[in-house]
Each structure stands twice: as C-alpha cells, then as structure tokens.
Scaffold this active site. Structure first.
Site, PDB file in Angstrom:
ATOM      1  N   GLU A  44      -7.680  11.340  14.979  1.00  0.00           N
ATOM      2  CA  GLU A  44      -8.287  10.016  15.130  1.00  0.00           C
ATOM      3  C   GLU A  44      -7.485   8.865  14.659  1.00  0.00           C
ATOM      4  O   GLU A  44      -6.467   9.133  13.834  1.00  0.00           O
ATOM      5  CB  GLU A  44      -9.490  10.094  13.927  1.00  0.00           C
ATOM      6  CG  GLU A  44     -10.506   8.671  13.966  1.00  0.00           C
ATOM      7  CD  GLU A  44     -11.705   8.796  13.325  1.00  0.00           C
ATOM      8  OE1 GLU A  44     -11.960  10.036  12.603  1.00  0.00           O
ATOM      9  OE2 GLU A  44     -12.404   7.919  13.394  1.00  0.00           O
ATOM     10  N   CYS A 241     -15.301   9.116  13.683  1.00  0.00           N
ATOM     11  CA  CYS A 241     -16.325   7.849  13.743  1.00  0.00           C
ATOM     12  C   CYS A 241     -15.854   6.685  14.681  1.00  0.00           C
ATOM     13  O   CYS A 241     -16.781   5.896  15.308  1.00  0.00           O
ATOM     14  CB  CYS A 241     -16.377   7.079  12.342  1.00  0.00           C
ATOM     15  SG  CYS A 241     -17.143   8.326  10.907  1.00  0.00           S
ATOM     16  N   ASN A 372     -20.443  12.232  18.182  1.00  0.00           N
ATOM     17  CA  ASN A 372     -19.644  12.749  16.626  1.00  0.00           C
ATOM     18  C   ASN A 372     -20.736  12.328  15.716  1.00  0.00           C
ATOM     19  O   ASN A 372     -21.089  11.058  15.572  1.00  0.00           O
ATOM     20  CB  ASN A 372     -18.615  11.844  16.484  1.00  0.00           C
ATOM     21  CG  ASN A 372     -17.852  12.143  15.158  1.00  0.00           C
ATOM     22  OD1 ASN A 372     -17.480  13.204  14.997  1.00  0.00           O
ATOM     23  ND2 ASN A 372     -17.898  11.058  14.287  1.00  0.00           N
ATOM     24  N   GLU A 373     -20.926  13.362  14.738  1.00  0.00           N
ATOM     25  CA  GLU A 373     -21.803  13.069  13.560  1.00  0.00           C
ATOM     26  C   GLU A 373     -23.076  12.387  13.752  1.00  0.00           C
ATOM     27  O   GLU A 373     -23.548  11.346  13.131  1.00  0.00           O
ATOM     28  CB  GLU A 373     -20.942  12.431  12.464  1.00  0.00           C
ATOM     29  CG  GLU A 373     -20.132  13.446  11.743  1.00  0.00           C
ATOM     30  CD  GLU A 373     -19.335  13.093  10.747  1.00  0.00           C
ATOM     31  OE1 GLU A 373     -19.251  11.924  10.407  1.00  0.00           O
ATOM     32  OE2 GLU A 373     -18.580  14.011   9.949  1.00  0.00           O
TER      33      GLU A 373
HETATM   34  O1  AHR Z   1     -12.152  12.185   9.397  1.00  0.00           O
HETATM   35  C1  AHR Z   1     -12.703  11.102   8.809  1.00  0.00           C
HETATM   36  C2  AHR Z   1     -14.179  10.740   9.191  1.00  0.00           C
HETATM   37  O2  AHR Z   1     -15.081  11.636   8.805  1.00  0.00           O
HETATM   38  C3  AHR Z   1     -14.361  11.014  10.818  1.00  0.00           C
HETATM   39  O3  AHR Z   1     -14.057   9.843  11.428  1.00  0.00           O
HETATM   40  C4  AHR Z   1     -15.955  11.218  10.690  1.00  0.00           C
HETATM   41  O4  AHR Z   1     -16.180  12.106  11.976  1.00  0.00           O
HETATM   42  C5  AHR Z   1     -16.172  12.060   9.447  1.00  0.00           C
HETATM   43  O5  AHR Z   1     -17.311  11.463   8.919  1.00  0.00           O
END
Ligand code: AHR
Length: 658
Positions: A44, A241, A372-373
């Site tokens: 990321e 995120c 994601n999440e």
């Molecule tokens: O790894 C950091 C963050 O943790 C990522 O962006 C997210 O998916 C998780 O909450």
C-alpha cells in the site's frame, strides 16, 4: 505422489539437563497441499511506500499539481538575478495535467531557478548517474540554457548536467544526466536558467539511472530486492484503505494510473490527513507506480498479482460514502475492464493499452479483491452485483471478499465479522480476507484459529496482520523481536492449516523513517538505505521454506501449539526432497526436543538449521544496525543427534530425504 518408504529416522535436539519433548513427524501421509500463493506481500502507498519510496522519482510535485502548486519547490537566485515563476493552469476540466510553470528570466550568469526538496530530502549515492528530464517549450523565441545541479544539505553541488538550449516552441522532452561526486542523504535538485526570455516547464523529473532492472522511470532497486528475496507467492495491491479513499472522489481508480505518466492525475493520499499525530501534508499520489507497474512487479518477482478494487464504498471510518446501487455500473465496469487489461487479447481496448505500454502478453491475473475492510449489508449488496457479473464473464477469476477490520470489531453497533463471514460463505465466495492487528499475546494464543475452520468452505486469505507491541510504541521500535516471534508462532498455525489458508501477508510493507504514519512495518528505509525488520526475516523464512505439502507434527499425539511455549509445524518439499520443520520456542529458557520422522528415509548425514533468535525481546534492527536479529544458518551432522534449540527462537530445520 511418489510413495515414501517408511523408515524411522531419529534426530535428538537436546542439551543434557533439559527435559525432552518428542516431536513425531508423519512424513509419509501428507495432510494437504500447500498453495504456491501461501506467503505473499501486501503493498500500500502508506508511510511514503510508493511516492517517496518504491517509486524512484526524486522530485516531489513534479508537475505542480499539488493543491498548493509550488509545494516542494522554491525559487532560488544569486546576484539579484532577474526572474520569476508563475504556475499556469490550462483550465481544461478533466485534464490530469493542468498545470505547468512559466519561468521568465533575464540572467546571463544563470542566477535564477527553481529548487526541489524531494521527499524529505533527496538521497544521492556517490559515483552514480541520475537522469533529469523536463517537458518544456520556449515562448516568444526565448532561448534558455538549463543547468541542473544535485546539491547536498549544505547546498554544495555534487553533480551537474546542462541542457544547452530550450528554444522549440512545441512541448518537447529534454534530458540530461548527472554523475555525483559525493553522497547526500538530504540533498536537493536545483535547476538554474541562463539567458533571456520565457520557458514553460512541466514534469521536472529526476531518477537514479540504476533502478530495478534498469527501467527508465522505474522502481528503487534496493527496495524491490527485499521483495524479490522473499520469493512471494502473490502481491496484493494497491492497499489497504487507499483503495476506499476517505470519500468516493479520492478512491483508488486504476484507469487513472495507466498510460503515459504525465497524463496520470495527482490525487491526495488518504494517509496525508489520516493520522492526527503523524500528519503528512505533502503526501499525494502521482500514480507513477500504477497498475501496469504493479503487474510488472508481480511478474518480476514471480508472484501472482492480486489487485483489490473499490466496490462503491468509501472508508466507513471516514465519510462512509456509498455509491447508489443504480450508479454502481462505473465501478463494476472498472473491474471488468481491469480483467481485460490484465488478461485480454491485444485486440481488446484494454488489452491493447497493456500492449501499447510494453506488455503484449497477458499478465497472469487469477485473483481479484472486491472491497477492502468494508462491512454491513451495503457491502454485501454491492459485492453480490460484482460477483455475479464477474463470474458470468470471467468464471475462472477467484474473488476475494472482506470481513472488515478485525474478527472482534463491531462496526458502530452493526453486525461485524460473523455477519460478513456468514454472508460470504452463503455466497460461496472463493476467498475470505481476514485482518488482525493485535498484541503479541493474541498471536501466540490464536495459532490454533484455523484448526476448526470448515475445510469445504471458502479459502482464507490472512490479508493483513502484524503483532503490535505495547512497549516502545514509536515507529521502527515496534518491530521488535517479541512481535516477530509471536507472528512466527501464529504462522505455524497458518501453515498447519494450509488446506484452508491459501494466502497470508504481513502489513504494512514499507515505511520511510522520516515520513511514516503507521507502525510497525516490515521494511524501513530512508533516502539511501533500507533494512529488514525481524518480522521481515520471519516472513522470509516461512516463504523460502514453504514446501509443497503439510505434514502432521505431533507431541504425545497432539499438535504442539503453545505447550511450554513451543509451537511446531512441518512441511514436505517434494521438489527439493526435504522435510522442513519449523519450531518456535517462545520461552526464555532453552528447550529439548527429539524428532521422529515417521515414513521418511533421510539422505545425508546433514541437517540444515536456520535460527532467528535473540535473548532480548525488545531487540530491533535499524538502518545503522540492520542485522541485530538475523537468521544464522548451521549445518548439523545428524549422527551427532544433537541440535540446540535456543530460548526465544524461531528455527527452521531442513532434513534432506530420499
Ligand atoms: O495496513 C494499514 C491499514 O490497516 C490498511 O490500509 C487497512 O486495510 C488496515 O486498516
């Protein structure tokens, strides 16, 4: 599978005074195959992981597109030289690259220019070549010479190149290379103008010539090397995120990240403002590292690409904005087009773009994450639309669905993990993504988490995990041995359950020591150097010793999962013809273990043991001391039947077999 002749081989791992623990490895009855994807990488753009990190561009805000157009830039002048800079905007809506600088000078001695500060400085290595380029044109017949300088923190020039004449009235790319005479950690780039007249300049860029695979405009080679060395099974990108965005307008949109770099827009990085105590007002995404480059990187390091796309929902901790169901088509089309980009023939629209970018052969994309999440019924509703359409058109693509941020998280009193898990299983999603950022104690006591999972349901992707220690909570100090050892214990459980868990990745991956937002992280770097944390070496040891089949390893008929602080898992590597046993000793005292290999005939009187250990749970690696916690390889003559298992150690024992 080739039949393995049942012969009893015994190795005694012991020191005389210690009580013995016997481990029986059932070598002739593999329990399950291990997916080649088992141990992978989560990437990321957080902590300056892409811009300012992996993406080797050294100029920050190279095309003046940050909201404050001169961010990262300052005017420089000597001897009261005449000159001024105005940032102009083409004003065309939807144009990714609207701005450029118009510089007007009257200076025969080259005393006016612009200076760029880089990403918390620029790192120059002594004796290396750097490539400067600029898109420029002259206005009203101006003739300007550019002198491009690499300078150190004190402003002393350590490299220079000259572009003799910018006089064409059309936009044109000019280039020059600089050789450095010294190193600098916090250097800058100065661009001096000489002559009289006006030039317009855009995409002022500086890269080291020596990038990963020497690709022009490519990736920082030391950072990619860490990844390549792990031989990862997959790379998940671009997050995290960042996929969601704080609102939908700042979500990650892959189509904006492909094609010529100068036509990719600049978008705020969500980590710019996310962490109140670690604000990063200069954190934006140039998308110089975009989806094409992610696919290429995956290919380079032999990993399956695993892109994750926005499902029509922004981050639910932030705006929680969702796209209306009857407006979901754009998002869905992005997913379908991505599959075409990665796998389609060059006759297709997106397959052609891939070819035009330099890769006519398809990328080997088999997996796609949707969301994601994300959580709640809004997620499931949207995911169902994606699943139906993608499976209809591309039935072989394996889809990954989210179970939110953590198994215990109750998202604002809505149903959390259990609801999502049930729904995903009901939909028969291919792969379920689970995330854990927990204490080392949690990891150590949850190594059996997957022992009771449904063996016939979806596969599990432990997509983000890291042990967060309560002590030493600032930055790199959190990547201590205590956290890494707890992860190793947990990973024996993942390995033991490789019939269910087919993918796992530590998160986050990279962090700049001067620009991080989130810690711990697996690999830390500054502008010149980088190092692997103890957590990195745990990941690497599992990945390089992945094996092909899970074997049962039992102590008195039971799994060794924390009894006397010991954890064990074992695999068979059919290709390398070896049995690999992983033993974690989380106790502060040594342990004595005897090993019985049932059903395997050992080949040589030689056992290889790699040990990652230190008596200090708080031990960390750092830029100045990168190998405090580092694997040590020993060769043991098995006739001696004696191997020492140290306190607080992670041991990988490789036994060649016939
Ligand atoms: O790894 C950091 C963050 O943790 C990522 O962006 C997210 O998916 C998780 O909450």
């Amino acid at each position: 599978m080739k039949k393995i002749v049942p012969v009893l081989a015994a190795f005694i791992l012991s020191t005389a005074s210690q009580a013995q623990k016997k481990l029986t490895v059932i070598a002739n009855k593999p329990v399950a195959e291990i997916a080649p994807t088992m141990w992978g990488i989560f990437f990321e753009d957080i902590n300056f992981g892409a811009d300012g990190g992996l993406y080797a561009e050294m100029v920050k805000n190279r095309s003046f597109e940050f909201p404050m157009p001169m961010s990262g830039w300052q005017e420089i002048r000597r001897n009261k030289a005449q000159g001024q800079t105005v940032v102009e905007n083409r004003g065309r809506d939807g144009d990714a690259n609207r701005r450029y600088a118009t510089l007007t000078v009257d200076t025969q001695d080259g005393g006016y220019g612009l200076s760029n500060e880089g990403f918390r400085g620029m790192g120059f290595h002594k004796g290396e070549e750097y490539l400067f380029s600029v898109n420029a044109k002259a206005v009203n017949g101006g003739k300007i010479k550019l002198r491009v300088e690499a300078v150190n923190a004190a402003g002393k020039p350590i490299g220079e190149g000259v572009i003799e004449n910018i006089s064409g009235s059309d936009w044109q790319t000019y280039q020059v290379s600089l050789m450095t005479t010294d190193s600098a950690m916090k250097g800058r780039l100065n661009v001096w103008l000489e002559g009289t007249g006006t030039v317009q300049a855009d995409m002022l860029s500086l890269f080291p010539k020596a990038t990963w695979k020497n690709r022009k405009g490519g990736l920082r080679k030391d950072l990619v090397q860490w990844l390549a060395d792990m031989k990862p099974g997959f790379i998940r990108f671009p997050g995290g995120c960042i996929v969601e965005g704080r609102d939908l307008s700042t979500r990650y949109q892959w189509k904006a990240t492909v094609g010529p770099a100068e036509l990719r827009p600049t978008v705020i990085n969500r980590w710019n403002t996310e962490m109140r105590n670690r604000l990063a007002p200069d954190y934006f995404q140039s998308f110089g590292l975009g989806f094409y480059e992610y696919f290429l990187l995956s290919e380079d390091v032999g990993a399956e690409p695993l892109p994750i796309l926005n499902c029509g929902m922004a981050c639910q901790f932030n705006s929680a904005e969702v796209v209306a169901m009857d407006e979901l088509d754009t998002y869905l089309q992005d997913a379908l087009d991505l599959i075409e980009f990665a796998t389609g023939s060059t006759d297709t629209k997106w397959g052609k773009l891939r070819a035009d970018m330099g890769h006519p052969a398809p990328f080997n994309m088999k997996y796609l994450g949707v969301g994601n999440e994300n959580w709640g019924p809004q997620y499931i509703e949207r995911l169902k639309v994606f699943t139906k359409a993608i499976k209809e058109k591309y039935p072989s693509i394996q889809l990954v669905g989210s179970t939110g941020t953590d198994p215990d998280f109750k998202p604002f009193n809505q149903e959390g993990f259990e609801y999502l898990d049930n729904e995903l299983r009901g939909m028969k999603i291919d792969i379920i993504d689970e995330h854990f950022y927990r204490s080392p104690e949690w990891f150590a006591t949850n190594a059996a988490r997957y022992d009771t999972y449904d063996r016939k349901g979806p596969k599990i992707f432990a997509g983000e995990y890291a042990a967060h220690t309560k002590t030493g909570v600032s930055g790199a100090r959190m990547n201590n041995w205590q956290s890494a050892l707890a992860e190793a214990a947990f990973m024996t459980g993942l390995e033991r359950n490789a019939d269910v868990v087919t993918m796992a990745s530590y998160a986050p991956l990279f962090a700049h020591t001067d620009a991080w937002q989130w810690a711990p992280d697996m690999i830390w770097f500054d502008n010149l150097r980088s190092y692997g944390t103890p957590n990195y070496y745990v990941q690497k040891l599992f990945s390089l010793n992945k094996g092909t089949h899970v074997l049962s390893v039992l102590n008195q008929g039971a799994i060794l999962n924390g009894k006397d602080s010991l954890y064990a898992s074992a695999v068979l590597d059919k290709n390398k013809k070896s049995i690999i046993i992983k033993v974690v000793n989380a106790a502060a005292t040594p342990s004595t273990i005897s090993l019985d290999l049932q059903g395997a005939k050992t080949l040589k009187n030689e056992v290889i043991m790699e040990v990652l250990a230190t008596n200090d749970k708080q031990a960390v690696n750092s830029l100045n001391a990168p190998t405090v916690v580092y694997p040590v390889k020993q060769t043991i003559n098995s006739k001696e039947k004696s191997i020492s298992v140290q306190p607080l150690s992670f041991n990988v024992i490789t036994i060649p077999i016939q």
